[in-house]
Scaffold this motif. Structure first.
Motif, short mmCIF file in Angstrom:
data_model
loop_
_atom_site.label_atom_id
_atom_site.label_comp_id
_atom_site.label_asym_id
_atom_site.label_seq_id
_atom_site.Cartn_x
_atom_site.Cartn_y
_atom_site.Cartn_z
N LYS A 133 19.07 5.29 -43.78
CA LYS A 133 18.59 5.44 -44.72
C LYS A 133 18.83 3.84 -45.67
O LYS A 133 17.49 3.99 -46.17
N ARG A 134 19.21 2.65 -44.82
CA ARG A 134 19.18 1.72 -45.18
C ARG A 134 17.87 1.18 -44.51
O ARG A 134 16.76 0.11 -45.22
N SER A 136 15.23 2.81 -43.98
CA SER A 136 13.88 3.51 -45.38
C SER A 136 13.70 2.94 -46.48
O SER A 136 12.97 3.03 -46.76
N GLU A 137 15.30 2.03 -46.88
CA GLU A 137 15.07 1.59 -47.59
C GLU A 137 14.42 -0.11 -47.74
O GLU A 137 14.28 -0.75 -49.14
N ARG A 139 16.56 -2.59 -46.05
CA ARG A 139 17.79 -3.15 -46.67
C ARG A 139 18.31 -3.56 -45.33
O ARG A 139 19.46 -2.68 -44.95
#
Length: 166
Positions: A133-134, A136-137, A139
């Motif tokens: 998730k991170r 893909s963002e 981050r």
């Protein structure tokens, strides 16, 4: 689900497969072999472009005479608290001069990726949901100060606390 990530983003057409008793590389895929299997295979011919899996207890120096025949070295992180693969990656880059791709496989966590990059790891086989998730963002956590030199130098010389900048 495993996704391959590098600093340009997620890779959609990665051909590499870690071979085991249960899984073998298909016709459009490339095998990542264990060190012993790799050394047996290179003794049979002059083939190039191998992928090699280095487990924590392996001696990465066994590859030194064959680095020119290896395209990818996958360093294994079987658990987040087993950091021997950091040493393997650093040794491959700094002392052995390996120029191919170094990939982290296994328990790859978002907080460790900046440190893995500093050790010379280029790509990551990521399964952790938070890390996916991170990433893909975009981050990725940062590291403001570095306390030691590494295989991948910082672009900002002032970020090294041990280096005096006049």
């Amino acid at each position: 689900m495993t996704k391959i990530w590098n600093e340009t983003g997620f890779v959609t057409d990665d051909p590499w497969v870690i071979e085991s008793e249960e899984s073998k590389a298909g016709s459009n895929e490339k095998a990542i072999l264990g060190i012993d299997d790799f050394l047996a295979k290179v003794s049979e011919g002059d083939e190039q472009g191998f992928g090699v899996l280095v487990n924590p207890a392996d001696d990465v120096r066994r590859l030194v005479d064959h680095l020119d025949r290896i395209a990818l070295v996958a360093v294994s992180f079987p658990a987040f608290n087993d950091g021997r693969a950091f040493s393997h990656a650093s040794l491959l880059r700094s002392r052995l001069g390996f120029k191919g791709e170094v990939r982290a496989v296994g328990d790859v966590l978002i907080d460790q990726i900046p440190l893995m990059l500093r050790c010379g790891i280029d790509s990551f086989a990521v399964t952790n949901a938070t890390a996916l998730k991170r990433l893909s963002e975009n981050r990725l956590p940062g590291i403001d100060n570095h306390y030691q030199p590494t295989a991948r130098p910082s672009a900002d010389a002032k970020s090294y606390s041990w280096r005096r900048v006049g």
